[in-house]
Design an enzyme around this catalytic site. Structure first.
Site, PDB file in Angstrom:
ATOM      1  N   HIS A  15      18.269  51.057  25.791  1.00 44.54           N
ATOM      2  CA  HIS A  15      17.024  50.479  26.322  1.00 44.54           C
ATOM      3  C   HIS A  15      15.843  51.431  26.122  1.00 44.54           C
ATOM      4  CE1 HIS A  15      19.124  47.144  28.048  1.00 44.54           C
ATOM      5  NE2 HIS A  15      19.735  47.843  28.977  1.00 44.54           N
ATOM      6  N   HIS A  73      24.264  53.212  27.018  1.00 41.68           N
ATOM      7  CA  HIS A  73      23.679  51.906  27.331  1.00 41.68           C
ATOM      8  C   HIS A  73      22.194  52.052  27.676  1.00 41.68           C
ATOM      9  CE1 HIS A  73      23.791  47.740  29.026  1.00 41.68           C
ATOM     10  NE2 HIS A  73      22.789  48.231  29.756  1.00 41.68           N
ATOM     11  N   GLU A  74      21.888  52.987  28.577  1.00 41.23           N
ATOM     12  CA  GLU A  74      20.487  53.167  28.976  1.00 41.23           C
ATOM     13  C   GLU A  74      19.651  53.740  27.841  1.00 41.23           C
ATOM     14  OE1 GLU A  74      19.532  51.731  31.537  1.00 41.23           O
ATOM     15  OE2 GLU A  74      21.547  51.315  32.272  1.00 41.23           O
TER      16      GLU A  74
END
Length: 431
Positions: free
Chosen positions: A28, A24-25
């Site tokens: 980003h 998920h990170e």
């Protein structure tokens, strides 16, 4: 042994969750760096740092509480107004102090008011890409997991291969055979275990459900069944016995009536599905989770009520990380073949990633969907000014929304606490 398997299942879910957060990170981080934003930290977890390493301008590491993660991008918000910098916290009250604290923290990431490598200066579409990257990574991970589950391992399916035969036509489905019970039609017809049913009355059958539907709808009627036996096809005449059973209508209702009975039990095998089955299941799960998320407060309230009253918990109620870990442990400790347990774990982890995808798209700060909503509002303001030939507006200062963000955080904290307690003392039971 069961305790050890349970612990292994919990640890596997913890690792799977850590991988999900890391992806998920990363979703980003990669576009942020690609668009030139300065990223100070990439962290898995919260709280004290237990390990970190700086590579270039970014510090990568793990923190003590593995329940989330974050990246720190420079200039998430525009610089503080000059008046706010002069006045600081004087006479501002609790929420004004929170706003100023957020501005101060944001200002520390800036290299001057004209810093070009900041998030808020990106075009709207790039900001949306950066914030969408995290949830999309969870969706892609879920698709991969579902593809492994469905196309790599397969789905347990009752096949057209005969596993065993009933000896008789029992009086009821649960009764044992007696000397007075007639011989089962399958035995009388000469069907043998290991035969594979190819067609019934000229109609090809792909699985046992199709074969069973024809037999059940033909009580007392002679049927020509083609079976594959040791590589050669043979035609067999079978007349299903007439028994009483449940008949399902198209509208979902059931009635009791006469059905055909042959006495055939199918072999259950893992049947691999087409490659598109994974994405299709992911899409179906997104719809199902979205249906739960929009009524999340009600679901959590109902879960809290069952926790207090001791009532039976809805199996479709939301879970905390504790609940997901507990289910993973129960799957690992179940008395079933190892492949069944692996499939159960993959399904749980995939569903968790679907939940992370949908939940993070809620348009409220501090969730990713809140940042996307801010970017869209900024873009709308700019488009409106351009349409009416007005000067470009100032960037949207999302620090003003800190009180709302705080309220959302408290609400999430309360709901998470209720779910954790429910998962500990009134957990969802595996069927």
């Amino acid at each position: 042994m069961e305790v050890l398997a349970f612990v292994i299942g919990v640890l596997l879910m913890a690792v799977g969750l850590a991988v999900s957060i890391a992806l998920h990170e990363l979703g980003h981080l990669w576009p942020a760096k690609k668009f030139g934003v300065r990223v100070g930290q990439y962290m898995i977890g919260f709280g004290p740092t237990i390990w970190s390493r700086r590579i270039g301008e970014t510090e990568y590491g793990f923190k003590a509480i593995p329940v989330g993660g974050y990246i720190s991008m420079a200039g998430m918000y525009p610089p503080s107004p000059q008046a706010a910098r002069r006045d600081g916290r004087a006479g501002g009250g609790f929420f004004a102090t929170m706003v100023q604290d957020a501005r101060d923290a944001n200002d520390e990431t800036l290299h001057g008011d004209d810093d070009p490598r900041v998030f808020y200066r990106l075009p709207v579409w790039k900001r949306i890409v950066v914030m969408l990257g995290g949830p999309v990574m969870n969706l892609l991970f879920a698709i991969v997991l579902f593809a492994i589950l469905l196309s790599g391992i397969g789905v347990q399916t009752a096949t057209t291969t005969v596993s065993s035969l009933s000896e008789c036509v029992p009086a009821t489905s649960s009764a044992a055979c007696t000397a007075s019970d007639p011989e089962a039609p399958s035995v009388a017809a000469g069907i043998e275990p290991g035969d594979t049913i190819v067609s019934i009355d000229g109609q090809p059958v792909a699985d046992f459900a199709e074969a069973s539907a024809i037999i059940r709808s033909s009580p007392g009627e002679a049927l020509t069944i083609v079976v594959d036996r040791d590589g050669a096809e043979q035609s067999i005449m079978l007349t299903p016995a007439t028994t009483q059973g449940q008949i399902s209508a198209d509208d979902g209702t059931t009635t009791t009536g006469e059905i055909g009975f042959a006495g055939i039990s199918p072999a259950v095998e893992y049947v691999r599905q087409p490659i598109w089955a994974g994405p299709r299941m992911a899409a179906e799960n997104v719809g199902a989770v979205a249906g739960i998320i929009w009524q999340l407060p009600v679901k959590v309230w109902e879960t809290g009520v069952t926790l207090v009253t001791g009532g039976e918990r809805d199996p479709n109620s939301p879970l905390s990380i504790v609940g997901a870990g507990r289910l993973s442990g129960e799957v690992a400790a179940a008395d079933s073949p190892i492949l069944n347990r692996v499939s159960g774990f993959l399904g749980l982890l995939a569903s968790l990633n679907i939940a992370l995808f949908v939940f993070n798209l809620i348009p409220l700060l501090p969730l990713d969907g809140g940042h996307i909503a801010v970017a869209l509002w900024d873009g709308l303001k700019r488009a409106w000014a351009k349409l009416f030939r007005r000067p470009p507006p100032k960037p949207v200062d999302a620090t003003k929304l800190v009180p709302i963000t705080f309220a959302v955080f408290i609400a999430l904290l309360v709901m998470g606490g209720i779910l954790i307690l429910a998962d500990l003392f009134n957990p969802v039971q595996l069927l």
